[in-house]
Design a protein around this motif. Sequence first.
Motif, short mmCIF file in Angstrom:
data_model
loop_
_atom_site.label_atom_id
_atom_site.label_comp_id
_atom_site.label_asym_id
_atom_site.label_seq_id
_atom_site.Cartn_x
_atom_site.Cartn_y
_atom_site.Cartn_z
N ASP A 131 0.84 -1.21 0.00
CA ASP A 131 0.00 0.00 0.00
C ASP A 131 0.87 1.25 0.00
O ASP A 131 0.59 2.22 -0.71
N HIS A 132 1.93 1.24 0.78
CA HIS A 132 2.88 2.35 0.86
C HIS A 132 3.47 2.65 -0.53
O HIS A 132 3.45 3.79 -0.98
N HIS A 155 2.23 1.78 -3.47
CA HIS A 155 1.14 2.21 -4.35
C HIS A 155 0.79 3.67 -4.10
O HIS A 155 0.61 4.45 -5.04
N ASP A 156 0.69 4.06 -2.84
CA ASP A 156 0.35 5.44 -2.49
C ASP A 156 1.46 6.41 -2.90
O ASP A 156 1.17 7.55 -3.27
N GLU A 157 2.71 5.97 -2.85
CA GLU A 157 3.80 6.84 -3.32
C GLU A 157 3.66 7.13 -4.81
O GLU A 157 3.82 8.28 -5.23
N ARG A 177 0.93 7.06 -6.58
CA ARG A 177 -0.25 7.92 -6.76
C ARG A 177 0.00 9.33 -6.22
O ARG A 177 -0.82 10.22 -6.42
N ASP A 200 -0.10 10.20 -3.17
CA ASP A 200 -1.02 10.47 -2.08
C ASP A 200 -0.21 10.49 -0.79
O ASP A 200 -0.08 9.48 -0.09
N ASP A 241 -1.82 9.32 2.62
CA ASP A 241 -1.93 7.87 2.80
C ASP A 241 -0.56 7.24 3.05
O ASP A 241 -0.45 6.32 3.87
N VAL A 242 0.47 7.71 2.35
CA VAL A 242 1.81 7.17 2.59
C VAL A 242 2.22 7.43 4.04
O VAL A 242 2.68 6.53 4.73
#
Length: 186
Positions: A21-22, A24-26, A28, A30, A33-34
């Motif tokens: 998730d970390h 993926h959020d980087e 994006r 976001d 979220d990161v």
Amino acid sequence: MSRHTIPTEDVLRAREKLVLDHFHDEVRQDRDDVLDTFPHPHYELIASMTVHDGDGPVRAYYHDTRVAFPDQDHEIIALRNSADAVIVEFWLMGTHLGPLGKIPPTGGRHRTRMTAYFIFDEDENLVTERIYFDQLTILSQLLGSLDKKNPRDLLTLGRAVVGLLAMAGSEPDPRLLDTTAPDLTH
């Protein structure tokens, strides 16, 4: 959980999900979220011996890297688990379209193999992302993309060398120098 105890399968899967998730959020971009993946954001960049500790410094690091490489992306090669970490091998890629510290944009692309250690405490909180990579690999790709016969690219190369020299000799973050030898008696 002791540092020498292998975590349960559920703990390993939860850690891996958080790390993925970390990543993926980087991509994006976001940042909220990161940063939510940490109770206290903390990055250690071993190649430059720098630490970004806390919300503000980590946000500034994200901002600066996305200015330099607005299309930054990654390809995960492998995930591995240890007693206290998820270790991720990956390719980091991007086009150098903004300043990288004091190095002007070259327009070149890089694809650099890296390793990141996502370190967890005894309560399963992510406490550090420690990243290992070779800065020369990135720089040689970015500077190698310049046409040495083009006067404009030669000027960019000269400015890049001046920028590199201005950045050279920085003192390493002392938190990365104060290490403790591991207990190898087990």
